[in-house]
Design an enzyme around this catalytic site. Structure first.
Site, mmCIF file in Angstrom:
data_model
loop_
_atom_site.group_PDB
_atom_site.id
_atom_site.type_symbol
_atom_site.label_atom_id
_atom_site.label_comp_id
_atom_site.label_asym_id
_atom_site.label_seq_id
_atom_site.Cartn_x
_atom_site.Cartn_y
_atom_site.Cartn_z
ATOM 1 N N GLN A 1 0.848 -1.207 0.000
ATOM 2 C CA GLN A 1 0.000 0.000 0.000
ATOM 3 C C GLN A 1 0.874 1.244 0.000
ATOM 4 O O GLN A 1 1.618 1.494 0.952
ATOM 5 C CB GLN A 1 -0.897 -0.014 1.240
ATOM 6 C CG GLN A 1 -1.770 1.227 1.394
ATOM 7 C CD GLN A 1 -2.758 1.072 2.524
ATOM 8 O OE1 GLN A 1 -3.613 0.190 2.496
ATOM 9 N NE2 GLN A 1 -2.653 1.910 3.537
ATOM 10 N N SER B 1 1.115 6.563 2.683
ATOM 11 C CA SER B 1 1.827 7.529 3.520
ATOM 12 C C SER B 1 3.059 8.083 2.816
ATOM 13 O O SER B 1 3.720 7.393 2.025
ATOM 14 C CB SER B 1 2.259 6.879 4.835
ATOM 15 O OG SER B 1 1.144 6.499 5.607
ATOM 16 N N GLU C 1 -8.125 -1.706 6.433
ATOM 17 C CA GLU C 1 -6.828 -1.779 7.101
ATOM 18 C C GLU C 1 -6.996 -1.723 8.614
ATOM 19 O O GLU C 1 -6.349 -2.470 9.360
ATOM 20 C CB GLU C 1 -5.924 -0.651 6.621
ATOM 21 C CG GLU C 1 -4.536 -0.682 7.251
ATOM 22 C CD GLU C 1 -3.669 0.494 6.844
ATOM 23 O OE1 GLU C 1 -2.445 0.363 6.900
ATOM 24 O OE2 GLU C 1 -4.235 1.548 6.481
#
Length: 413
Positions: free
Chosen positions: A132, A135, A250
């Site tokens: 993923q 961030s 998540e």
């Protein structure tokens, strides 16, 4: 694929699964699983499990509520629960959790059927692993301020930027990616959601060494990487809404609700606390017993809450703020369990042979060190508390002087 369909009664489905277990799950694994995780680890290495895993995937039992064309059996929640009661004692961990949870959530909610048929079956078979890319160094808790750019070039998008704290990026074949496609729009309304091939020029993965000695997290540099428009999920500039399904999934996974479970949080459960206290003769101390049973009770509460979330998801409902509740609860609970685990070990937890590799670290110590990340992964605890304050308690949002201003005008670190 097992001969189980949406019309198969629960008792008949259970009989089919029991016969499959007898035929396909090695006898040594079945016997050891009954004696607990330690016994199972002694006879089933991670590599052995990965080699056997295609058998599990072909059965449709990895995600039985998914449709057959997506890798499941297409059965309802009631029958799936009956089947899981048979499988649970065997501890058949679902591999590829970021694919099964995070990527699949977006594909089911916002993807096309063509995308689901292309990506979901290899996810189930663990043939294409996922990570993923959300961030960034300047966009963690405030994810919507992300700066990675995606610029349209014919039928492709060209991606440039940097991501960080990417779990298993070094093993991943594909990534779910958020990138900014309209810097003139407010920060939440100029983001698009993509599926990125990690094996291409312009993608560089660098490991981030953890306190445990491992490098489970990575930073990823994107310099001209390309994504076909066919691998865009949802509409252009609507990626923030698409990402909500991934972020919720998540949090469920980090709370122990999803396929990742305790294994990726680090450490053992409260049941292991009881065993360890008895082995170290600390069980006779009433103060120790009281601490352990408080945590054991909290773990039962977490389990029941997660069961309600799973039932709601199977019924097609959104977990809403429940995923944030589970995440906040589990992060604190798991850290308390692992800290007490180390306390029970005593001096065995403070020293081990010099130069020992990460695998030589006592399991309880490794679990405690790994649990330090629980407060951050899946959205920081403080961010999730804000979500609960606003969406559950109805508290006012903090004033934002930059709301509805173009992203390019917002100060960034």
């Amino acid at each position: 694929m097992l001969p189980i369909t949406a019309d198969t009664p629960a008792d008949e489905a259970v009989d089919v699964v029991r016969r499959w277990v007898e035929a396909e799950v090695p006898a040594a694994w079945r016997s050891a699983a009954a004696d607990g995780p330690a016994a199972l680890r002694a006879v089933r290495s991670p590599e052995q499990y990965r080699r056997w895993y295609p058998t599990f995937a072909r059965s449709g039992l990895v995600v039985p509520t998914w449709l057959p064309e997506h890798g499941g059996l297409g059965i309802g929640n009631e029958v799936a629960s009956a089947i899981e009661a048979v499988l649970s004692p065997l501890r058949l961990t679902r591999l590829n959790p970021l694919g099964l949870n995070n990527a699949a959530a977006a594909l089911f909610s916002h993807g096309t059927e063509e995308q689901r048929r292309r990506f979901l079956p290899p996810i189930v078979r663990n043939e294409e692993k996922w990570c993923q890319l959300f961030s960034e160094p300047g966009a963690g808790s405030d994810l919507a301020s992300l700066a990675t750019r995606a610029v349209r070039d014919g039928d492709d998008w060209v991606i440039t930027g940097q991501k960080v704290w990417t779990t298993w990026a070094d093993e991943a074949d594909f990534a779910i990616l958020l990138a900014r496609t309209d810097p003139d729009a407010p920060k939440h309304r100029g983001i698009t959601y993509f599926l990125l091939d990690m094996h291409q020029p312009g993608v560089e993965v660098r490991p981030l060494r953890q306190i445990t000695g491992e490098a489970e997290f990575n930073e990823v540099f994107l310099d001209g990487a390309r994504v076909p428009d066919a691998h865009r999920v949802g509409e252009v500039n609507d990626g923030w809404r698409v990402s909500a399904s991934t972020l919720s999934s998540e949090r469920q996974m980090v709370s122990g609700t999803g396929s990742g479970g305790m294994g990726r949080l680090g450490g053992s459960s409260a049941e292991r606390l009881i065993e360890l206290a008895q082995q170290t003769r600390r069980w006779d101390d009433p103060v120790v017993r009281n601490k352990i049973m408080r945590l054991w009770a909290q773990e039962r509460i977490r389990g029941w809450t997660n069961e309600r979330v799973r039932a709601a998801l199977s019924a097609g409902q959104s977990p809403g703020a429940a995923s944030s509740i589970g995440k906040v609860h589990q992060a604190t609970l798991n850290q308390q369990i692992q800290n007490l685990m180390v306390d029970l070990l005593g001096t065995a937890a403070v020293a081990w042979p010099a130069g020992a590799d990460p695998d030589a670290l006592p399991r309880e110590v490794h679990g405690m060190l790994r649990s330090l990340a629980n407060s951050t992964e899946g959205g920081t605890t403080d961010v999730n508390k804000n979500i609960l304050g606003e969406r559950v308690l109805g508290l006012d949002r903090e004033p934002d002087p930059w709301k509805n201003k173009p992203w390019k005008e917002i100060p960034r670190s």
